[in-house]
Write a protein that holds these residues in place. Structure first.
Motif, mmCIF file in Angstrom:
data_model
loop_
_atom_site.group_PDB
_atom_site.id
_atom_site.type_symbol
_atom_site.label_atom_id
_atom_site.label_comp_id
_atom_site.label_asym_id
_atom_site.label_seq_id
_atom_site.Cartn_x
_atom_site.Cartn_y
_atom_site.Cartn_z
ATOM 1 N N VAL A 27 0.696 -1.116 0.041
ATOM 2 C CA VAL A 27 -0.059 -0.039 -0.031
ATOM 3 C C VAL A 27 0.609 1.150 0.050
ATOM 4 C CG1 VAL A 27 -1.798 1.206 1.180
ATOM 5 C CG2 VAL A 27 -1.883 -1.222 1.068
ATOM 6 N N MET A 232 -15.865 7.887 -4.496
ATOM 7 C CA MET A 232 -14.782 7.324 -4.646
ATOM 8 C C MET A 232 -14.654 5.828 -5.386
ATOM 9 S SD MET A 232 -12.811 8.295 -1.199
ATOM 10 C CE MET A 232 -11.727 7.271 -1.144
ATOM 11 N N MET A 280 -4.734 9.116 -7.774
ATOM 12 C CA MET A 280 -4.522 9.000 -6.429
ATOM 13 C C MET A 280 -4.727 10.591 -6.034
ATOM 14 S SD MET A 280 -1.599 6.354 -5.680
ATOM 15 C CE MET A 280 -0.255 7.306 -5.918
ATOM 16 N N ASN A 283 -8.331 10.861 -5.396
ATOM 17 C CA ASN A 283 -8.690 10.126 -4.405
ATOM 18 C C ASN A 283 -8.466 10.806 -2.846
ATOM 19 O OD1 ASN A 283 -9.816 8.198 -5.795
ATOM 20 N ND2 ASN A 283 -7.812 6.642 -5.586
ATOM 21 N N TYR B 107 -5.445 6.477 11.043
ATOM 22 C CA TYR B 107 -6.060 7.449 10.226
ATOM 23 C C TYR B 107 -5.204 7.490 9.037
ATOM 24 C CZ TYR B 107 -10.094 9.210 12.818
ATOM 25 O OH TYR B 107 -11.190 9.315 13.402
ATOM 26 N N LEU B 109 -3.200 5.228 7.938
ATOM 27 C CA LEU B 109 -3.506 3.916 7.009
ATOM 28 C C LEU B 109 -4.705 3.977 6.297
ATOM 29 C CD1 LEU B 109 -2.269 0.989 9.585
ATOM 30 C CD2 LEU B 109 -1.120 2.000 7.484
ATOM 31 N N LEU B 110 -5.875 4.351 7.024
ATOM 32 C CA LEU B 110 -7.232 4.262 6.443
ATOM 33 C C LEU B 110 -6.938 5.321 5.178
ATOM 34 C CD1 LEU B 110 -9.784 2.983 7.241
ATOM 35 C CD2 LEU B 110 -10.523 4.976 7.952
ATOM 36 N N LEU B 111 -6.285 6.451 5.337
ATOM 37 C CA LEU B 111 -6.090 7.563 4.055
ATOM 38 C C LEU B 111 -5.418 6.849 3.069
ATOM 39 C CD1 LEU B 111 -6.566 10.291 3.532
ATOM 40 C CD2 LEU B 111 -4.197 10.742 4.409
ATOM 41 N N PHE B 112 -4.185 6.130 3.447
ATOM 42 C CA PHE B 112 -3.534 5.644 2.253
ATOM 43 C C PHE B 112 -4.349 4.568 1.689
ATOM 44 C CE2 PHE B 112 0.451 7.205 3.948
ATOM 45 C CZ PHE B 112 1.078 7.264 2.657
ATOM 46 N N SER B 114 -7.495 4.375 1.084
ATOM 47 C CA SER B 114 -8.402 4.643 0.328
ATOM 48 C C SER B 114 -7.913 5.311 -0.958
ATOM 49 C CB SER B 114 -9.524 5.439 0.959
ATOM 50 O OG SER B 114 -9.059 6.251 1.818
ATOM 51 N N VAL B 115 -6.490 5.858 -0.857
ATOM 52 C CA VAL B 115 -5.894 6.629 -1.963
ATOM 53 C C VAL B 115 -5.520 5.779 -2.883
ATOM 54 C CG1 VAL B 115 -4.113 8.077 -2.668
ATOM 55 C CG2 VAL B 115 -5.747 8.730 -0.706
ATOM 56 N N VAL B 116 -4.733 4.562 -2.406
ATOM 57 C CA VAL B 116 -4.100 3.614 -3.342
ATOM 58 C C VAL B 116 -5.098 2.596 -3.735
ATOM 59 C CG1 VAL B 116 -2.147 2.093 -3.386
ATOM 60 C CG2 VAL B 116 -1.784 4.223 -2.069
ATOM 61 N N GLY B 148 -3.821 -4.709 0.854
ATOM 62 C CA GLY B 148 -4.676 -3.927 0.412
ATOM 63 C C GLY B 148 -5.867 -3.937 1.501
ATOM 64 N N LEU B 150 -5.761 -5.120 4.633
ATOM 65 C CA LEU B 150 -5.404 -4.920 6.078
ATOM 66 C C LEU B 150 -5.924 -3.579 6.594
ATOM 67 C CD1 LEU B 150 -2.233 -7.029 6.614
ATOM 68 C CD2 LEU B 150 -4.009 -6.814 8.117
ATOM 69 N N PRO B 151 -5.514 -2.440 6.129
ATOM 70 C CA PRO B 151 -6.010 -1.229 7.011
ATOM 71 C C PRO B 151 -7.373 -1.266 7.206
ATOM 72 C CG PRO B 151 -4.641 -0.699 4.841
ATOM 73 C CD PRO B 151 -4.783 -2.195 4.938
ATOM 74 N N MET B 154 -8.011 -3.660 10.164
ATOM 75 C CA MET B 154 -7.593 -3.008 11.329
ATOM 76 C C MET B 154 -8.215 -2.028 11.835
ATOM 77 S SD MET B 154 -3.601 -2.964 10.364
ATOM 78 C CE MET B 154 -3.119 -1.453 11.634
#
Lengths: 303, 276
Positions: A27, A232, A280, A283, B107, B109-112, B114-116, B148, B150-151, B154
């Motif tokens: 990720v 999204m 991204m 996003n 937070y 992790l959650l951000l990453f 949803s972006v990735v 992908g 896991l965040p 968690m």
């Protein structure tokens, strides 16, 4: 006094390590790597596969080249197509239809409510390839269910995937995703005290007045949540590829499909990565907005 | 009086409209319900007469089709073990240990995550997997899915664990248990419902996915059902509809069963909130 904690810092770190490694590798690393690759001319085959050159912003200039921006099959046209797809299938389709359904489900007989919920949820949970194939059969020119119905009603048949490919994926995505909005709004509506509506009934309010003055204002926070999430998801959805492969002649090539074609059909990883970066960034705007809304709500500010 | 009449008509109008929308949702699925049982199924809708299981027989005898389902199972179970195990340990640590900046970590992790997204990250994920020499392996698919999912896993589990009183483990430790014993013997059984939800969600997500295995796998004998299904075409290039229909139904069964299980056990709200 040192506060008592159940796990020592060392054990805590050890417990975090497996998940941390996986998230780091698949990720976080891709996030930075895609930025790096977007400045190169990396490809799958040939010299630049092993020894890519640094090309600076060339990939971005080619994406945002004014001469080809609106040409079908190029980035700009794909971006515009994606925005239309999201607005029509997520905001208008999923959210509005989900809201309408949720509102009507409050006052229809229980059995009808369960039946409708079941089919909508079926559309939402079944695997994407199964759904895509069912739609393929549904829209088939020769024998498809839709043309069968059109004929029975005295309308001409249509070759939907060829003549109206964009509308086909818009309706498809609406159909596929409405269940989420419906369930979210449904539970939001049911959390409103029934006495509010009873009082309005006594005063002779119509359903529309109740919706406008009581129902909608009280679930406004849920509407914001729903809109951000479905926007999204629809922005990143690859499933229409299974129905149209992006065609005919790029007319359904939304950004995820465009990225796939550039990177894995044309093997231009550098340009594909640049598209990934743009996706991204978009996003990120949505995700930050979502987190901001959530935090505000967690702190008890009325949403 | 007028308002009661109004309510009555509203109810009828809403029922008709709801039924129509319900039909709109049901129509594309009708074919999928009948065709698997029709040995002469085509893309057209027809009610099988008589109902037959011949298509399923053909699927069971098709080694390639069965291997697709088996590969789906391997990849989903593998991913679920990593997601379930990794998320349980990590979210327990985030909830119970004195690591600084825990909520910031959650937070971020959650951000990453949803972006990735899959579509934005397909290029770097392919390159990373290619770089470590795992292209065309099932383990690559398992690792990418685990990372992908896991965040979010968690995040859900941490919420769940935070709501459980610490006194359970504390009393175990007063009685002499080590922190690790307190985790395995006391906390784990209490957290189990949360783990079940996360595991089911992860299984359904991996089982239904197309893009990741489509990009990372090459050889047909490693393809999960979602990709293998696209090879059920005759040599002339037309789909073998009977096989496809029966296979689609078999492939959908686990998802439907797990969904029914979760909504029976935990209610809709869990499933509604966590699909990402």
């Amino acid at each position: 006094m040192k506060s008592f904690s159940l796990l020592s810092r060392g054990t805590g770190v050890a417990f975090l390590a497996p998940a941390g490694l996986l998230i780091g590798a698949f990720v976080i690393a891709p996030f930075f790597w895609v930025i790096f690759v977007s400045f190169t001319n990396r490809s799958l085959l040939g010299r630049t596969a092993v020894d890519p050159d640094f090309v600076g912003l060339a990939n971005y200039f080619s994406l945002f080249d004014a001469a080809t921006f609106f040409t079908r099959g190029e980035f700009g046209s794909s971006l515009i197509l994606t925005i239309q797809f999201v607005l029509l299938s997520a905001v208008v389709g999923q959210a509005a239809l989900g809201m309408l359904l949720a509102w009507m489900l409050q006052s229809v007989p229980k059995s009808l409510k369960h039946l409708t919920e079941t089919v909508a949820i079926g559309a939402w949970i079944l695997p994407e390839v199964v759904i895509a194939f069912a739609w393929f059969a549904f829209l088939d020119y020769e024998n498809g269910t839709l043309n069968m119905i059109m004929e029975a009603l005295g309308f001409p048949r249509g070759d939907w995937l060829l003549s109206f490919p964009f509308w086909a994926i818009v309706v498809f995505n609406t159909w596929r995703g409405t269940a989420f909005s419906m369930m979210l709004f449904n539970s939001a509506f049911s959390s409103i005290p029934p006495s509010y509506f009873q009082a309005a009934d006594v005063a002779g309010a119509s359903s529309w007045q109740k919706f406008r003055d009581i129902g909608f204002p009280l679930i406004r926070g849920h509407v914001v949540t729903d809109l951000i999430l479905i926007t999204m998801w629809s922005f990143n959805v690859f499933t229409p590829f299974l129905l149209t492969s992006g065609g005919p002649s790029y007319r359904t090539e939304i950004l995820p499909i465009y990225t796939y074609r550039i990177a894995f059909r044309d093997f231009d990883f550098g340009k594909g990565a640049a598209v990934g970066v743009v996706v991204m960034l978009i996003n990120l705007v949505f995700a930050l907005f979502y987190l901001w809304v959530m935090r505000r709500r967690a702190k008890g500010v009325a949403a | 009086m007028r308002s009661y009449l109004g309510l009555y008509f509203t109810r009828i109008g809403f029922s008709v409209a709801t039924a129509l929308i319900g039909v709109f949702f049901a129509l594309p699925l009708v074919w999928f319900i009948f065709a698997p049982f029709n040995p002469r199924a085509e893309l057209g809708l027809s009610i099988p007469a008589p109902f037959s299981l011949a298509n399923f027989e053909a699927v069971f005898q098709n080694g390639f089709a069965m291997r697709g389902l088996w590969n789906s199972l391997v990849q989903s179970v593998g991913g679920v073990i990593l997601v379930g195990g990794g998320a349980t340990l990590a979210s327990y640590a985030l909830s119970r240990s004195p690591i600084p900046g825990k909520s910031v970590i959650t937070y971020i992790l959650l951000l990453f995550s949803s972006v990735v997204s899959g579509s934005a990250a397909m290029v770097p994920i392919f390159l990373i997997i290619n770089g470590i020499g795992l292209i065309d392996t099932q383990i690559a698919v398992i690792l990418v899915f685990a990372g992908g999912l896991l965040p979010t896993a968690m995040f859900i589990l941490r919420d769940f664990i935070d709501s459980i009183p610490k006194s359970y483990e504390e009393s175990a430790m007063v009685a002499g248990a080590s922190p690790v014993q307190a985790f395995f013997d006391v906390a784990l059984p209490v957290i189990r419902p949360g783990i079940v939800v996360v595991v089911v969600w992860a299984f359904v997500s991996i089982w239904g996915s197309f893009l990741i295995p489509f990009i990372l796998l090459r050889s047909s004998e490693k393809m999960p059902a979602s990709v293998a299904i696209y090879s059920f075409y005759s040599e002339a290039g037309t789909p073998i509809v009977t096989l496809l229909a029966a296979y689609s139904l078999l492939y959908s069964l686990p998802v439907v069963i797990l969904y029914l299980f979760v909504s029976w056990k935990f209610g809709f709200r869990f499933f509604g909130g966590i699909k990402a």
